[in-house]
Design an enzyme around this catalytic site. Structure first.
Site, PDB file in Angstrom:
ATOM      1  N   SER A   1      41.706  29.648 119.351  1.00 14.23           N
ATOM      2  CA  SER A   1      40.682  28.982 120.126  1.00 14.23           C
ATOM      3  C   SER A   1      39.764  28.078 119.290  1.00 14.23           C
ATOM      4  CB  SER A   1      39.811  30.033 120.814  1.00 14.23           C
ATOM      5  OG  SER A   1      39.060  30.774 119.866  1.00 14.23           O
TER       6      SER A   1
ATOM      7  N   LYS B   1      31.038  26.478 115.739  1.00 13.21           N
ATOM      8  CA  LYS B   1      31.809  26.709 116.966  1.00 13.21           C
ATOM      9  C   LYS B   1      30.847  27.008 118.123  1.00 13.21           C
ATOM     10  CE  LYS B   1      35.711  29.486 118.725  1.00 13.21           C
ATOM     11  NZ  LYS B   1      36.673  30.580 118.442  1.00 13.21           N
TER      12      LYS B   1
ATOM     13  N   SER C   1      42.470  33.312 116.420  1.00 12.71           N
ATOM     14  CA  SER C   1      41.742  32.076 116.743  1.00 12.71           C
ATOM     15  C   SER C   1      41.180  31.323 115.550  1.00 12.71           C
ATOM     16  CB  SER C   1      40.601  32.379 117.716  1.00 12.71           C
ATOM     17  OG  SER C   1      41.095  32.518 119.017  1.00 12.71           O
TER      18      SER C   1
END
Lengths: 510, 503
Positions: A177, A83, A201
């Site tokens: 997210s 990420k 998330s």
């Protein structure tokens, strides 16, 4: 599963690939190349914001050398996605915000450095909501990520055409997210991916894409080198294809780090050993407050199916009450923005990242931050600044912290009563369309986190496992919430759900 | 609030007397090799931005880790201020934007500081000692430095200081004059230096003060205060208070009102001027730093630090008075710096305390001040000064000769190229006394000859002296002169009295 020459290596799970690499059924370079090819073919999904093919092949070749000598770490030769919130040495790291520009750190986050220590191969950086603020991956400065699950009743052609556009209109969000992480895992663009979870998330995108995501206990993974959103809530974790994969991956991510004083100095258990462990006699709590208004009947059905599976496996089902649940979301949207407003103050255009010059330093701040931060990030900075302001601090921040304590106590009471884990839905609905909620009232979007934020507020571990499809054929997940630092029980119980539900894979249309 | 009003401290205004109320916030840089939350060096004078870690520069994803030595230093200081040590304290973020504040917030302690209330004794003059309350002490990060004068269009930032640990020590508003405030800062500096928790170097900015000043008519409630920021010398603190008190009195006597504001002292102009008003004051949005757990330690830890504390100035001063028979003033002067106190004790060991104190305060301090040398680098060591005092005591040399001897030792040892080499031992000094012929003449025969000669040369004066014994001094002077100062004055005096027939 055994990999035959015809097997698409990218459909393997992390544990399968690990076992096959050790058996030398194929090489790390081979599987890495297969993923790089998939990544290239899937650019319209917008899951990766940086691809690092050269680095990946170099790392894979080194892994192959080690493997050929019968050496190598627990993740040796396994290609992973990272990420964009994790600082990666020499690789652009922007938290998917314009304000970081082309920021390329000369340091590596503790979590990712542990992956490389254990032999993993880096494929690239994954898209996410800007500074991890969002539930749909639509706030990213690099544009939205497409959920590999096609909208119901669409043809592959239609989906392909939509994905070719920049707004990706009509396609589904992967959640957020960690939308890039979830989409990449679901679309076979990596074996597994790192993610972070501040209010859901990791877990909500896992639920939206038919993948497994675990947010470990706060303090289990180091936050050092992870771009901060809300420090008291942020926690790193993996998104994977299976429960076993998550257990293997988390073992490498976790561990005490003296550079993060909120990380906990506890031994990291062999999580994989907990996968498949009997849950006979374990007490599973079903909180009545999670039956919220507007929840679709399919979610209720899914929940009941989960309960039945656990019962069948010998668990005892107990109705419990977590009375302060309804205050969790509003309190979260005070605490998280408050911390964010302060954490994001460092992005001022003075030392790194974007700088928009002004007549004086104040104007430079204003221009830089207005141009660098997207709308949702600006909204949260303003909310956070407001709730911390003189005259409002007690009414908002202090009360929210009090609620947080009460939420924590709710869980403590349940666990004191002998509850081992709590089963809840993961999300109120399946994945929605890109653009469907982002244009509307932000509260609509925030409601996505209703089942997940309590876990962050209490600092507990939570895992989401795919448990079925809704009536339109989209994946749905169930969430298990555990005792502090008892991820092992979560892995045992989650495996029962996975065994009972099977796997859910998006078919390739892109 | 202090009930006693000392009329001497009041300021005379056109409408009567005014009382000035002063409280100080002292920012003292913690003596520590590393910064408060990072491992970077705290060394002074390095190349700009050479002592900056990823944490100090607030790079994305960086986290603070508390430096335990800074915590220990704050506890030691709290103990030295007779203050309550809080076993649990909390770090907060003080949020504001400034280019030399990389994080966009300063990590400080707001509601729960590490040290609570305490008090210290302050000598304001030879006869006055006041007690000053300490409100609290907390740990916080220093900011970096903005440099605006290197370029007409750009400003520069040096982050070497960014993140260095400071102790903010807040006094109660117990001070009533600029003299008291100056004495308080001086005493605080002494305590910190004794403890070794801050070097007290005000020139380097390692000790600086924000001064809160208000005025009122005696007996009235507190007036509105102004805060004078960042005053970095004791003298300027005094000047700033004097100016500010008069300014406020002037406004009030003209029927005006004081605006609560932050002001700056301009030493060039000798005045304070407004920096920002209350309306322009920042809203710092304090909240607990979520990157840091509350700071917790146990009483046993505090006790261990306490057991290892050095003797502090007040205790030392009392001991000097009791053990060496010093006056309170001399004891105070000698205990201002622990180096001086140590020097004194080394000299006074086995010798007369008062004589030792006099030599150190009058001769040594005078010379050190004049030449700008620290006592730790004194060319005349404690051992050698002891020898000088011994030779006066045993009558080898006179007090006057001793001063010359002190000067010779000083110049010899201060000159790096001295041909004779450094003087190090008792033997060196005795040889020097012999060689320079300083040795006092106590041989009565020799002195007697001189006395006889002088009396013979001045028969009329000798006659007068018989009726006016005051004349004896003149004779002593003459004999001393003819002996080249080497005669023992006591012996001269005795002989003269006998010869002239004064007894």
């Amino acid at each position: 599963m055994t990999a035959s020459p015809s097997t698409d290596l990218t459909t393997l799970g992390l544990s399968e690939a690990r076992d096959e690499l050790r058996k030398k059924s194929f090489s790390s370079v081979e599987i890495t190349k297969a993923f790089l090819a998939n990544m290239e073919a899937a650019r319209s999904l917008n899951a990766y914001v940086v691809e690092t093919p050269d680095k990946a092949l170099r790392m894979a070749a080194m892994s192959d050398e080690k493997l050929s000598r019968g050496e190598g770490g627990p993740l040796e030769g396994l290609p992973l996605g990272i990420k964009d919130l994790f600082a990666t040495d020499g690789v652009r790291t922007t938290a998917c915000s314009k304000i970081l520009g082309d920021f390329t750190p000369n340091y590596e986050s503790t979590v990712s450095s542990q992956l490389w220590r254990d032999g993993a191969v880096m494929l690239g950086k994954l898209n996410c909501d800007e500074f991890a603020m969002g539930s749909s991956n639509e706030t990213s400065a690099f544009g939205p990520v497409v959920n590999p699950w096609m909208p119901p009743n669409w043809t592959a052609e239609r989906a392909k055409a939509a994905a070719a556009g920049t707004d990706k209109g009509g396609l589904l969000v992967p959640g957020g997210s960690s939308g890039g992480s979830a989409a990449a895992v679901a679309a076979n663009l990596c074996l597994a991916a790192t993610a972070t979870d501040t209010g859901g998330s990791i877990r909500q995108p896992a639920a939206f894409t038919g993948t497994v995501g675990i947010k470990p206990t706060y303090g289990r993974c180091s936050r050092w080198g992870v771009v901060a959103f809300a420090s008291s809530l942020d926690q790193a974790g993996p998104i994977t294809k299976t429960v076993r994969d998550a257990a293997i991956f988390l073992k490498s991510m976790a561990g005490h780090d003296p550079k993060d004083t909120t990380s906990v100095d506890l031994p990291v258990p062999d999580f994989e050993a907990a996968v498949g462990r009997s849950i006979k006699g374990r007490r599973i709590g079903i909180p009545r407050e999670y039956r919220v208004d507007g929840m679709s009947p399919e979610i209720e059905t899914l929940w009941q199916r989960g309960i039945a599976m656990l019962k069948e496996a010998g668990a005892e089902i107990v109705d419990i009450s977590l009375p302060h649940t309804k205050y969790a979301l509003p309190a979260y949207y005070i605490v998280a923005p408050a911390e964010a407003s302060s954490n994001l103050a460092r992005y001022d255009g003075v030392r790194y990242g974007l700088r928009v010059p002004g007549r004086d330093v104040i104007e430079q701040y204003e221009m830089t931050r207005a141009a660098g931060f997207g709308k949702e990030v600006q909204r949260r900075i303003m909310i956070g600044t407001y709730v911390l302001s003189a005259g409002y601090y007690d009414a908002y921040y202090v009360r929210a912290q009090r609620i947080r304590t009460l939420i924590k106590q709710d869980f403590e009471l349940a666990y004191a009563d002998g509850i081992d884990a709590i089963l809840t839905p993961a999300t109120p609905t399946a994945a929605f369309g890109i653009g469907e909620k982002s244009a509307a009232d932000p509260i609509e979007m925030y409601l996505n986190d209703i089942f997940t934020v309590t876990v962050n507020m209490a600092g507990l571990p939570g895992v989401v496992v795919p448990a079925g499809l809704d009536d339109r054929g989209l994946p749905l997940g169930l969430q298990l919430i555990g005792r502090p630092f008892d991820e092992e029980t979560l892995f045992s119980v989650a495996q029962v759900i996975e065994d009972g539900s099977g796997h859910f894979r998006a078919s390739r249309w892109w | 609030m202090t009930a006693h009003i000392n009329p001497k401290k009041l300021i005379k205004g056109a409408t009567g007397d005014w009382e000035v109320i002063i409280g100080l916030e002292i920012h003292a840089q913690v003596n520590s090799s590393a910064k408060l939350f990072s491992g970077s060096s705290t060394g002074f004078g390095a190349e700009p931005n050479s002592h900056v870690s990823l944490v100090d520069a607030a790079m994305p994803g960086m986290l603070p880790v508390i430096n335990e030595e800074c915590v220990a230093q704050a506890i030691r200081t709290g103990l030295g201020l007779n203050a309550k040590i809080h076993l649990r304290s909390v770090f907060d973020r003080k949020n504001y934007f400034y280019p030399d504040l990389p994080q966009g917030y300063q990590i400080s302690q707001y509601k729960d500081p590490i040290v609570g209330e305490g008090k210290i004794l302050v000598d304001v003059g030879p006869d006055e000692t006041i007690e000053v309350g300490i409100e609290r002490l907390h740990l916080e990060q220093d900011a970096g430095k903005s440099i605006h004068d290197l370029d007409p269009r750009n400003s520069f930032v040096d982050l070497n200081r960014s993140g260095v640990a400071l102790m903010e020590i807040v006094s109660k508003p117990d001070l009533r004059s600029s003299e008291e405030a100056k004495a308080y800062v001086s005493k605080m500096r002494t305590i910190l230096r004794y403890l070794g928790t801050c070097d007290g170097d005000m020139e380097k900015g390692n000790l600086r003060a924000d001064v809160n000043v208000s005025v009122r008519k005696p007996g009235e409630p507190l007036g509105t205060r102004c805060e004078i920021k960042n005053v970095n010398s004791i003298r300027f603190i005094g000047q700033a208070i004097e100016y500010e008190a008069r300014r406020q009195i002037g406004i009030l006597e003209d029927g005006g009102a004081i605006d609560q504001e932050t002001r700056l002292y301009d030493p060039g102009k000798g005045e304070t001027r407004s920096m920002r008003s209350k309306e322009e004051a920042h809203d710092y949005r304090y909240f607990p730093d979520p990157d840091l757990l509350p700071l917790e330690f146990d009483q046993a830890y505090v006790d261990r630090l306490k057991a290892a504390l050095p003797e502090l100035p007040d205790v030392k001063k009392a001991r000097f008075i009791a053990d060496y028979g010093l006056s309170p003033y001399d004891a105070m002067v000698l205990t201002l710096e622990h180096e001086s106190a140590d020097f004194f004790e080394a000299v006074a060991k086995g010798r007369d305390g008062k004589a030792s104190a006099n030599w150190i305060i009058n001769e040594l301090f005078g010379r050190l001040n004049k030449e700008g040398i620290l006592i730790s680098a004194s060319p005349v060591s404690a051992d050698l000064l002891g020898v000088v005092i011994d030779r006066i005591a045993d009558g080898t040399i006179s007090g006057k000769m001793a001063k010359d001897l002190f000067d010779i030792i000083w110049r010899t040892n201060a000159d790096p190229e001295a041909k004779t080499g450094r003087l190090n031992t008792r033997e060196d000094i005795d040889v020097l006394i012999e060689a320079t012929g300083m040795k006092q003449v106590t041989d009565t025969g020799e002195i007697e000859k001189l006395v006889d000669d002088i009396i013979a040369a001045n028969p009329d004066k000798a006659e007068q002296a018989r009726s006016k014994p005051g004349m004896l001094g003149w004779f002593v002077g003459q004999v001393m002169k003819s002996s080249g100062g080497k005669a023992n004055p006591a012996a001269v005096s005795d002989l003269l009295k006998a010869k002239i027939g004064l007894e």
